[in-house]
Design an enzyme around this catalytic site. Structure first.
Site, PDB file in Angstrom:
ATOM      1  N   GLU A 110       0.862  -1.193   0.000  1.00  0.00           N
ATOM      2  CA  GLU A 110       0.000   0.000   0.000  1.00  0.00           C
ATOM      3  C   GLU A 110       0.895   1.238   0.000  1.00  0.00           C
ATOM      4  O   GLU A 110       1.916   1.247   0.678  1.00  0.00           O
ATOM      5  CB  GLU A 110      -0.923  -0.044   1.235  1.00  0.00           C
ATOM      6  CG  GLU A 110      -1.741   1.187   1.520  1.00  0.00           C
ATOM      7  CD  GLU A 110      -2.655   1.603   0.380  1.00  0.00           C
ATOM      8  OE1 GLU A 110      -3.553   0.840   0.000  1.00  0.00           O
ATOM      9  OE2 GLU A 110      -2.457   2.710  -0.155  1.00  0.00           O
ATOM     10  N   ASN A 137       5.062   1.265  -4.182  1.00  0.00           N
ATOM     11  CA  ASN A 137       4.326   1.188  -5.448  1.00  0.00           C
ATOM     12  C   ASN A 137       4.305  -0.265  -5.942  1.00  0.00           C
ATOM     13  O   ASN A 137       5.361  -0.865  -6.178  1.00  0.00           O
ATOM     14  CB  ASN A 137       5.053   2.107  -6.456  1.00  0.00           C
ATOM     15  CG  ASN A 137       4.421   2.086  -7.826  1.00  0.00           C
ATOM     16  OD1 ASN A 137       3.213   1.895  -7.979  1.00  0.00           O
ATOM     17  ND2 ASN A 137       5.247   2.315  -8.845  1.00  0.00           N
ATOM     18  N   ASP A 160      -7.974   1.624  -7.868  1.00  0.00           N
ATOM     19  CA  ASP A 160      -8.544   2.924  -8.278  1.00  0.00           C
ATOM     20  C   ASP A 160      -8.936   2.892  -9.752  1.00  0.00           C
ATOM     21  O   ASP A 160      -8.108   2.586 -10.613  1.00  0.00           O
ATOM     22  CB  ASP A 160      -7.514   4.038  -8.023  1.00  0.00           C
ATOM     23  CG  ASP A 160      -7.228   4.190  -6.529  1.00  0.00           C
ATOM     24  OD1 ASP A 160      -8.186   4.326  -5.754  1.00  0.00           O
ATOM     25  OD2 ASP A 160      -6.045   4.140  -6.146  1.00  0.00           O
ATOM     26  N   ASP A 196     -15.875  -1.966  -8.543  1.00  0.00           N
ATOM     27  CA  ASP A 196     -17.264  -1.498  -8.586  1.00  0.00           C
ATOM     28  C   ASP A 196     -17.480  -0.576  -9.788  1.00  0.00           C
ATOM     29  O   ASP A 196     -18.418   0.198  -9.803  1.00  0.00           O
ATOM     30  CB  ASP A 196     -17.620  -0.743  -7.287  1.00  0.00           C
ATOM     31  CG  ASP A 196     -16.778   0.504  -7.108  1.00  0.00           C
ATOM     32  OD1 ASP A 196     -15.654   0.568  -7.654  1.00  0.00           O
ATOM     33  OD2 ASP A 196     -17.235   1.442  -6.428  1.00  0.00           O
ATOM     34  N   PHE A 265     -14.844   0.830   2.071  1.00  0.00           N
ATOM     35  CA  PHE A 265     -14.881   1.329   0.691  1.00  0.00           C
ATOM     36  C   PHE A 265     -16.018   0.665  -0.082  1.00  0.00           C
ATOM     37  O   PHE A 265     -16.827   1.336  -0.735  1.00  0.00           O
ATOM     38  CB  PHE A 265     -13.541   1.064  -0.015  1.00  0.00           C
ATOM     39  CG  PHE A 265     -13.522   1.608  -1.414  1.00  0.00           C
ATOM     40  CD1 PHE A 265     -13.174   2.927  -1.648  1.00  0.00           C
ATOM     41  CD2 PHE A 265     -13.894   0.821  -2.487  1.00  0.00           C
ATOM     42  CE1 PHE A 265     -13.201   3.450  -2.940  1.00  0.00           C
ATOM     43  CE2 PHE A 265     -13.922   1.330  -3.776  1.00  0.00           C
ATOM     44  CZ  PHE A 265     -13.558   2.646  -3.992  1.00  0.00           C
ATOM     45  N   GLU A 266     -16.110  -0.661  -0.003  1.00  0.00           N
ATOM     46  CA  GLU A 266     -17.183  -1.355  -0.726  1.00  0.00           C
ATOM     47  C   GLU A 266     -18.552  -0.960  -0.171  1.00  0.00           C
ATOM     48  O   GLU A 266     -19.514  -0.807  -0.927  1.00  0.00           O
ATOM     49  CB  GLU A 266     -17.009  -2.876  -0.656  1.00  0.00           C
ATOM     50  CG  GLU A 266     -18.069  -3.587  -1.495  1.00  0.00           C
ATOM     51  CD  GLU A 266     -18.020  -5.105  -1.427  1.00  0.00           C
ATOM     52  OE1 GLU A 266     -17.257  -5.658  -0.616  1.00  0.00           O
ATOM     53  OE2 GLU A 266     -18.768  -5.731  -2.191  1.00  0.00           O
TER      54      GLU A 266
HETATM   55  C1  SAM Z   1     -10.003   2.358  -3.686  1.00  0.00           C
HETATM   56  S1  SAM Z   1      -8.848   1.896  -2.496  1.00  0.00           S
HETATM   57  C2  SAM Z   1      -9.357   0.248  -2.060  1.00  0.00           C
HETATM   58  C3  SAM Z   1      -8.803  -0.182  -0.746  1.00  0.00           C
HETATM   59  C4  SAM Z   1      -9.134  -1.614  -0.297  1.00  0.00           C
HETATM   60  N1  SAM Z   1      -8.628  -2.601  -1.236  1.00  0.00           N
HETATM   61  C5  SAM Z   1     -10.599  -1.800  -0.059  1.00  0.00           C
HETATM   62  O1  SAM Z   1     -11.227  -2.597  -0.779  1.00  0.00           O
HETATM   63  O2  SAM Z   1     -11.157  -1.166   0.835  1.00  0.00           O
HETATM   64  C6  SAM Z   1      -7.396   1.575  -3.507  1.00  0.00           C
HETATM   65  C7  SAM Z   1      -6.110   1.547  -2.690  1.00  0.00           C
HETATM   66  O3  SAM Z   1      -5.032   1.185  -3.539  1.00  0.00           O
HETATM   67  C8  SAM Z   1      -3.886   1.958  -3.175  1.00  0.00           C
HETATM   68  N2  SAM Z   1      -2.994   1.996  -4.355  1.00  0.00           N
HETATM   69  C9  SAM Z   1      -3.264   2.584  -5.545  1.00  0.00           C
HETATM   70  N3  SAM Z   1      -2.245   2.399  -6.390  1.00  0.00           N
HETATM   71  C10 SAM Z   1      -1.302   1.679  -5.722  1.00  0.00           C
HETATM   72  C11 SAM Z   1      -0.010   1.189  -6.075  1.00  0.00           C
HETATM   73  N4  SAM Z   1       0.505   1.412  -7.288  1.00  0.00           N
HETATM   74  N5  SAM Z   1       0.687   0.502  -5.162  1.00  0.00           N
HETATM   75  C12 SAM Z   1       0.179   0.279  -3.923  1.00  0.00           C
HETATM   76  N6  SAM Z   1      -1.049   0.719  -3.527  1.00  0.00           N
HETATM   77  C13 SAM Z   1      -1.769   1.408  -4.420  1.00  0.00           C
HETATM   78  C14 SAM Z   1      -4.470   3.295  -2.795  1.00  0.00           C
HETATM   79  O4  SAM Z   1      -3.600   4.038  -1.967  1.00  0.00           O
HETATM   80  C15 SAM Z   1      -5.760   2.888  -2.079  1.00  0.00           C
HETATM   81  O5  SAM Z   1      -5.557   2.724  -0.703  1.00  0.00           O
END
Ligand code: SAM
Length: 285
Positions: A110, A137, A160, A196, A265-266
């Protein structure tokens, strides 16, 4: 805006300190604050040494130096099957899975430090020791940090979606990313995805079906009238114009994975009337 809705908001491109600017490829996230306060700060202080892997960095603070290779046995203090969750958000899913499945090691990837600090709070309250976390990342973690055939499962839930077409290049799930997943996942290992956003779900299904290293675990499942894609398009959800004749003949959607618990989030997505798509593919290449 409440703390949690602020945390879960969609990233907006591009802030002046956009991490995409430091890298050759656009990244799937925007930089958010690293500052920890209150319970999260103290949970981090108490637990980071034991549970957080701190890779040497390349340039940005979410990058991974080219020569950093993780030894999972050393990091977890034991040899066990490895599950990697990418984009763990507030850590709700991985913490519960690790608690219910103590025989496997769980690695949280994360970029958002307060999310990992929230995971530390859960690790403490659940009394679990089979979780490790890295603030980095994901493509770099897969390219550099994790070894070939080292993971039994890789999970990416609610990556995302980068709604606007001009931002689709920032989406994580694409051919080049699947190549990285394929290197790290063991043959026979499982990649699980959920989203979603129907347009991203279609993109995920398309790139996975085209990739020679992945095989759908549920070909043809939830097709036609049973498909959430059919529902979204016919009813004109997500801002689409209704297409009453639309039918998703292909299907191939997975049933909900039992360890994918309902995260905050969901919960918000469902409350907003959105539908969720699950996918599960085996690494065959
Ligand atoms: C929309 S949230 C979903 C969080 C979680 N999976 C949930 O279902 O509640 C997407 C997460 O992915 C992380 N994220 C996005 N791109 C990433 C990357 N390249 N590497 C690591 N984390 C990443 C964001 O910081 C965010 O916390």
């Amino acid at each position: 805006m409440s703390e949690s809705s602020e945390e879960q908001q969609q990233p907006q491109a591009s802030s002046p300190r956009d991490p995409a600017l430091f890298r050759a490829e656009p990244v799937s996230f925007v930089r958010r604050g690293n500052r920890l306060q209150g319970r999260r700060a103290s949970a981090w202080e108490r637990n980071a040494d034991q549970y957080v892997i701190e890779p040497p960095r390349k340039i940005a603070d979410t990058s991974v130096a080219d020569d950093f290779h993780l030894d999972p046995t050393e990091a977890f203090g034991r040899t066990a099957p490895l599950v990697v969750e990418i984009g763990t958000g507030l850590g709700e899913c991985i913490a519960n899975a690790a608690k219910d499945d103590p025989e496997r090691n769980y690695l949280a990837v994360e970029v958002y430090r307060p999310g990992l600090a929230q995971l530390m709070l859960k690790v403490e309250s659940f009394g679990i020791s089979n979780v490790r976390a890295v603030q980095a990342n994901a493509p770099e973690v897969l390219d550099v940090m994790l070894g070939e055939n080292s993971a039994d499962e890789i999970w990416i839930f609610f990556s995302d979606p980068w709604h606007k077409p001009r931002h689709h290049k920032r989406r994580l799930i694409k051919k080049s990313f699947l190549d990285k997943v394929s290197r790290v996942l063991k043959p026979g290992g499982t990649l699980r995805l959920a989203t979603d956003w129907s347009n991203y779900a279609e993109q995920m299904r398309e790139v996975l079906e085209e990739h020679a290293d992945f095989q759908n675990q549920h070909p043809g499942n939830l097709a036609g009238e049973a498909s959430n894609l059919t529902k979204v398009r016919r009813e004109g959800m997500e801002g689409f114009d209704p297409e009453p004749e639309f039918i998703d003949e292909q299907g191939g959607w997975a049933p909900r994975f039992e360890r994918r618990i309902l995260t905050s989030f969901e919960g918000k997505a469902l409350k907003a009337g959105r539908l969720v798509f699950d996918l599960a593919y085996t690494r065959v290449g």
